[in-house]
Design an enzyme around this catalytic site. Structure first.
Site, PDB file in Angstrom:
ATOM      1  N   SER A  35     -25.349 -14.939  40.367  1.00  0.00           N
ATOM      2  CA  SER A  35     -24.387 -15.934  39.917  1.00  0.00           C
ATOM      3  C   SER A  35     -25.448 -16.959  38.986  1.00  0.00           C
ATOM      4  CB  SER A  35     -23.072 -16.852  39.619  1.00  0.00           C
ATOM      5  OG  SER A  35     -22.355 -17.322  40.552  1.00  0.00           O
TER       6      SER A  35
ATOM      7  N   ASP B 295     -15.908 -19.886  33.957  1.00  0.00           N
ATOM      8  CA  ASP B 295     -16.751 -20.569  34.836  1.00  0.00           C
ATOM      9  C   ASP B 295     -15.201 -21.810  34.848  1.00  0.00           C
ATOM     10  OD1 ASP B 295     -18.563 -21.635  36.696  1.00  0.00           O
ATOM     11  OD2 ASP B 295     -19.152 -19.336  36.419  1.00  0.00           O
TER      12      ASP B 295
ATOM     13  N   HIS C  71     -20.897 -25.538  39.504  1.00  0.00           N
ATOM     14  CA  HIS C  71     -20.955 -23.825  39.482  1.00  0.00           C
ATOM     15  C   HIS C  71     -21.513 -23.827  37.903  1.00  0.00           C
ATOM     16  CE1 HIS C  71     -20.596 -19.625  39.242  1.00  0.00           C
ATOM     17  NE2 HIS C  71     -21.392 -19.955  40.882  1.00  0.00           N
TER      18      HIS C  71
HETATM   19  C1  LIG Z   1     -21.970 -15.625  35.061  1.00  0.00           C
HETATM   20  O1  LIG Z   1     -21.345 -14.621  35.747  1.00  0.00           O
HETATM   21  C2  LIG Z   1     -21.609 -14.552  37.166  1.00  0.00           C
HETATM   22  C3  LIG Z   1     -20.744 -13.838  37.502  1.00  0.00           C
HETATM   23  O2  LIG Z   1     -20.380 -12.613  37.034  1.00  0.00           O
HETATM   24  C4  LIG Z   1     -21.263 -16.068  37.937  1.00  0.00           C
HETATM   25  O3  LIG Z   1     -21.777 -15.972  38.694  1.00  0.00           O
HETATM   26  C5  LIG Z   1     -21.614 -16.872  36.652  1.00  0.00           C
HETATM   27  O4  LIG Z   1     -21.011 -18.172  36.705  1.00  0.00           O
HETATM   28  C6  LIG Z   1     -21.408 -17.271  35.224  1.00  0.00           C
HETATM   29  N1  LIG Z   1     -21.837 -17.685  34.605  1.00  0.00           N
HETATM   30  C7  LIG Z   1     -21.698 -18.472  34.090  1.00  0.00           C
HETATM   31  C8  LIG Z   1     -22.761 -19.446  32.798  1.00  0.00           C
HETATM   32  O5  LIG Z   1     -20.520 -18.596  33.048  1.00  0.00           O
END
Ligand SMILES: *[C@@H]1O[C@H](CO)[C@@H](O)[C@H](O)[C@H]1NC(C)=O
Ligand SMILES: *[C@@H]1O[C@H](CO)[C@@H](O)[C@H](O)[C@H]1NC(C)=O
Ligand SMILES: *[C@@H]1O[C@H](CO)[C@@H](O)[C@H](O)[C@H]1NC(C)=O
Ligand SMILES: *[C@@H]1O[C@H](CO)[C@@H](O)[C@H](O)[C@H]1NC(C)=O
Ligand SMILES: *[C@@H]1O[C@H](CO)[C@@H](O)[C@H](O)[C@H]1NC(C)=O
Ligand SMILES: *[C@@H]1O[C@H](CO)[C@@H](O)[C@H](O)[C@H]1NC(C)=O
Ligand SMILES: *[C@@H]1O[C@H](CO)[C@@H](O)[C@H](O)[C@H]1NC(C)=O
Ligand SMILES: *[C@@H]1O[C@H](CO)[C@@H](O)[C@H](O)[C@H]1NC(C)=O
Ligand SMILES: *[C@@H]1O[C@H](CO)[C@@H](O)[C@H](O)[C@H]1NC(C)=O
Length: 808
Positions: free
Chosen positions: A595, A229, A274
């Site tokens: 997400s 991410d 995010h």
């Molecule tokens: C998990 O995956 C989704 C998309 O597949 C993404 O948007 C989200 O940020 C991810 N979460 C983590 C904690 O990496």
């Protein structure tokens, strides 16, 4: 005149043909290799001179106009040098709309090729600056390297020198997954009861995770979850406060750095919320809420810089690194509508999952407003769990209270302070008084802050009513007058405005409801002699009921994949989710998107690995358990459709973790793709396995979901598929509708399906659930629903070319 070549969006022309065609185009027309478009003359030359090529388009070709749809296809003749089975390499170039790294290419070798040094040496022997090695992936499942070329004409030379090359294609980029919040959040029903109880901050009651925590005492201890991410602010105490051995975020790597060019060992990022938000959904432990698996260990692999997207060679590097670090679960932040499950990333995921037993979870995507066939790639990968989103029953937000004293803990006209929930920036300097420009206590005045002001509001927080000019205009005027912050009061009765956009302006902004705004304005007037009004933030969020709680989120992408395989697989809460943010952004906040749903399932995977026996630690058993236990979600329009929403939206339904962990019965297959009517997979054999101590008897019936008409009359994909009734039928091959399974054994049941009566020309996507209802409902013998999906009609008659296409 130039004409674009439109490639297939959704089906039918095998990729091999596209590759071969591209090679043909390059060969014949000497086109610049980054542009896949050609003149009418070239188009005709190709159709005239190349055997086996068929051109689809207006006839005669000379009547082609700019933007006409045009496509090429090759007859399936293995002796043709352009056939996809020929040994010559496939060269895939980027179309004008394709999202790629300019000049960067994957070079894939046949699987036996092991002269990697010879190849690298050749690259290094070139004039400096001509070719740059980006990343190497020698071995399995890719035998490939990614290179950056100054001049892509060199591609041809390489292909000539190394006959072991089987494929050349551009390095594609993925955008940062968009979240659904425009300003920050999308909170419904602000005016309903404001709950004091913080136990509703997370949706864990609805998913059974709360019960798993309370009664099974499972928290994901010992399980490693990899996060690919935008990085994690592990300094947030809820995420452990540190990085490295012994910390909650114990593994990780930053493949890009803030600027996209400075990789290092530290995956911390503070410019983007995010990755931190999703990390918290999995593993937060804060004083008032827990993540799904708060004792799991995280690996944070940062692939997104502060601004910009991530190339797929870096994403694959991150996947392999996560596997190397021993992650048991990987949550993937790749978005991008795809639909094909044979993409490069999908191959890597299949390997990780099938060979190494890693559970891979990915979001379905947030393209709910683009119609069917929008599954995010590579969540469509067969072994990945693709997750769609439903709405949290409650939503949480920060609030502030107002007072004329500097102690600001009590309200002014009540014994209880009035809690004023807000959307927007948590971080704002509150050590000042409130001010207003347009006088009066009405939340609805004309043109508030639309013109530059001469009033002295320097260092103050200004209350500004919405309306009559853009938010940006108001904010610019307030910045000019050196205000500290702005509170936007909605001019409409009800919730705070969710559409407030800062347009990149660097002034803290909050958005509140009209009622709360008028309350504040009234206090300001009455307290103007008492030194004015100050505000102070509450220590924790407040939660409010979400009027659409439990329903599927409007943004969640619709399946199925391009070959009518059932996707998405499962639903988890992703609408209005409270979790961690970087400390610089206030530490906590709410966000929406698939997400947020996919890390929820990543956390569930950690609970699964902790709570179920080793023999089940593989992606097939995980998916079966998740789908068997899930609960179908009803359609949002109960007046009209008194049944479940389409399986295209929800897969097997909302995750139910108690059943996943306690059930002793398993039914496979756990989902059924019936295909179109011409290729109906009508006979389905189910195996029911009973690992419990008592016999169990199931009664079987069929529950239809809402049907969807995926195309417009003119063949384009409908952005809002029309809902319709579409009832498939099912009968037991042995005319038995109940089935008994003894303890420790299994039984099979053959069911024959037939499609609904709908007009085959409409290509209705029908779906529903085969329900296995136990005679005695019990913790270990729950009801099991198996989702199915099919298309009425002949899929191959659907028009497939679409100019809005921006995919590889
Ligand atoms: C998990 O995956 C989704 C998309 O597949 C993404 O948007 C989200 O940020 C991810 N979460 C983590 C904690 O990496
Ligand atoms: C959360 O953290 C607190 C304080 O460190 C600790 O006492 C508690 O056990 C943790 N909760 C879980 C579920 O690990
Ligand atoms: C608040 O502002 C006043 C006046 O500007 C200043 O004296 C005081 O130190 C500030 N307090 C804090 C906690 O920043
Ligand atoms: C606010 O004022 C505008 C025009 O001044 C009017 O059109 C609108 O209906 C008012 N809104 C409310 C909620 O009173
Ligand atoms: C705050 O307002 C209350 C009620 O209006 C008033 O009694 C009190 O004196 C005010 N406090 C200050 C510090 O001015
Ligand atoms: C989806 O959008 C429709 C139409 O705007 C709205 O009525 C419905 O409440 C929304 N559903 C959710 C779950 O947000
Ligand atoms: C549907 O049938 C077509 C043609 O046989 C096949 O290519 C496709 O993979 C099938 N899809 C499913 C889900 O069975
Ligand atoms: C097809 O029909 C839809 C709905 O009527 C319309 O919005 C769209 O523009 C049409 N597309 C084409 C290519 O004609
Ligand atoms: C069902 O039971 C049979 C015999 O007991 C066993 O061989 C078979 O592997 C089982 N099938 C499944 C799917 O568990």
């Amino acid at each position: 005149m130039r004409i674009a070549v439109f490639r297939t969006r959704r089906a039918f022309i095998p990729l091999g043909v596209i590759y071969a065609l591209t090679a043909a185009l390059l060969e014949l027309s000497g086109l610049p290799s980054d542009i896949l478009s050609l003149s009418v003359a070239d188009a005709q030359r190709i159709s005239d001179s190349v055997k086996n090529v068929k051109v689809f388009g207006p006839s005669p070709l000379t009547s082609l106009k700019e933007d006409d749809l045009l496509a090429f296809s090759l007859a399936d003749d293995p002796s043709s040098p352009l056939s996809s089975t020929s040994a010559s390499p496939v060269i895939r170039v980027a179309g004008a709309n394709d999202r790629v790294v300019l000049g960067a290419y994957w070079i894939d070798f046949v699987s036996g090729f092991d002269q990697h040094d010879r190849f690298s040496q050749w690259v290094q022997s070139q004039e400096p600056g001509q070719i740059l090695i980006r990343h190497e992936f020698w071995g399995e499942p890719l035998n490939a390297i990614s290179l950056e070329f100054k001049d892509t004409a060199m591609l041809k030379e390489i292909v000539g020198l190394f006959p072991e090359i089987k494929l050349v294609e551009p390095v594609a980029v993925y955008s940062k997954p968009k979240t659904m919040s425009i300003f920050m959040d999308n909170i419904h029903a602000f005016m309903s009861t404001r709950e004091k109880d913080l136990s509703n901050v997370t949706p864990h009651k609805e998913t059974g995770v709360a019960q798993v925590h309370e009664s099974l005492k499972l928290f994901g201890k010992g399980i490693k979850v990899g996060i690919i991410d935008s990085g994690t602010d592990y300094k947030n105490p809820a995420l452990g406060g540190c990085f490295g051995k012994g910390c909650k975020v114990a593994y990780g790597y930053d493949f890009v750095g803030d600027d996209g060019k400075s990789p290092d060992n530290d995956p911390r990022s503070t410019c983007d919320g995010h990755g931190t938000h999703v990390s918290g959904i999995i593993a937060a432990n804060s004083t008032y809420f827990l993540g799904v698996a708060p004792q799991s260990t995280l690996g944070s692999y940062r692939v997104f810089p502060c601004v910009g997207s991530a190339p797929n060679d870096i994403i694959i590097k991150a996947l392999l690194r996560a596997a190397e670090d021993g992650m048991d679960v990987i949550n993937l932040s790749l978005g991008g509508p795809g639909g094909w499950n044979q993409e490069r990333e999908a191959l890597v995921i299949d390997m990780l999952s099938e060979k190494l037993g890693i559970l891979v979870v990915a979001a379905a995507g947030n393209e709910g407003d683009m119609g069917a066939f929008e599954m995010g790639s590579p969540g469509v990968s067969r072994s990945a769990i693709s997750v769609s989103s439903n709405e949290n029953p409650y939503s949480s937000s920060w609030y502030f209270v107002a007072s004329n004293s500097s102690k600001v803990t009590t309200g002014l006209d009540q014994n209880q302070p009035r809690k004023i929930p807000f959307l927007g920036d948590k971080v704002m300097d509150l050590n000042t008084t409130l001010a207003q420009i347009a006088p009066g206590i009405s939340g609805n005045v004309t043109a508030d802050a639309c013109k530059p002001t001469t009033k002295d509001i320097k260092g103050k927080i200004v209350l500004v009513r919405r309306g009559d000019c853009t938010f940006a205009q108001k904010l610019k005027n307030m910045m000019k007058a050196k205000a500290t912050g702005v509170i936007i009061i909605n001019n409409l009765v009800g919730e705070p405005a969710t559409s407030v956009s800062k347009s990149g302006l660097k002034i803290p902004v909050r958005s509140i409801s009209r009622e709360d705004g008028e309350f504040l304005l009234k206090q300001m007037q009455s307290q103007s002699k008492n030194g004015g009004i100050r505000i102070a933030d509450g220590p924790s969020p407040i939660t409010v009921k979400n009027t659409v709680g439990g329903l599927l989120s409007n943004f969640t992408s619709l399946g199925p994949d391009s070959e009518l395989n059932l996707k998405p697989d499962i639903t988890a809460p992703g609408g209005n989710i409270w979790s961690t943010f970087p400390l610089s952004m206030g530490g906590f906040g709410s966000d929406s998107g698939t997400s947020m749903a996919s890390p929820y399932i990543a956390g569930c995977a950690a609970l699964f690995l902790q709570g179920r026996p080793k023999s089940e630690h593989n992606s097939v058993a995980f998916k079966t358990a998740l789908q068997n236990a899930a609960r179908p979600i009803l359609d949002g329009n109960p007046q009209r459709f008194n049944g479940p929403a389409s399986v295209l939206q929800q897969g097997a339904g909302l995750v139910q973790m108690m059943e996943v962990l306690t059930s002793s019965v398993s039914i496979s297959p756990s989902y059924v793709s019936l295909n179109d009517t011409l290729h109906l997979n009508g006979r389905q054999t189910f195996t029911i396995t009973n690992l419990g101590k008592n016999p169990v008897t199931y009664r079987v019936d069929l529950l239809s979901a809402v049907g969807l008409t995926p195309f417009e009359r003119n063949g384009t994909v409908a952005v809002l598929p029309k809902k319709t009734f579409a009832t498939a039928s099912m009968k037991s091959a042995s005319s038995v509708q109940t089935i008994r399974v003894d303890p420790g054994s299994n039984a099979t049941l053959d069911l024959d399906f037939s499609g609904p009566k709908n007009n085959p020309l409409l290509h209705v996507l029908y779906s529903g659930f085969i329900r296995f209802r136990p005679e005695k409902l019990d913790k270990s013998t729950p009801m099991i629903s198996v989702p199915f999906l099919g298309m009425k009609g002949d899929y191959k008659t659907v028009a497939v070319f679409d100019r809005s296409f921006g995919l590889r």
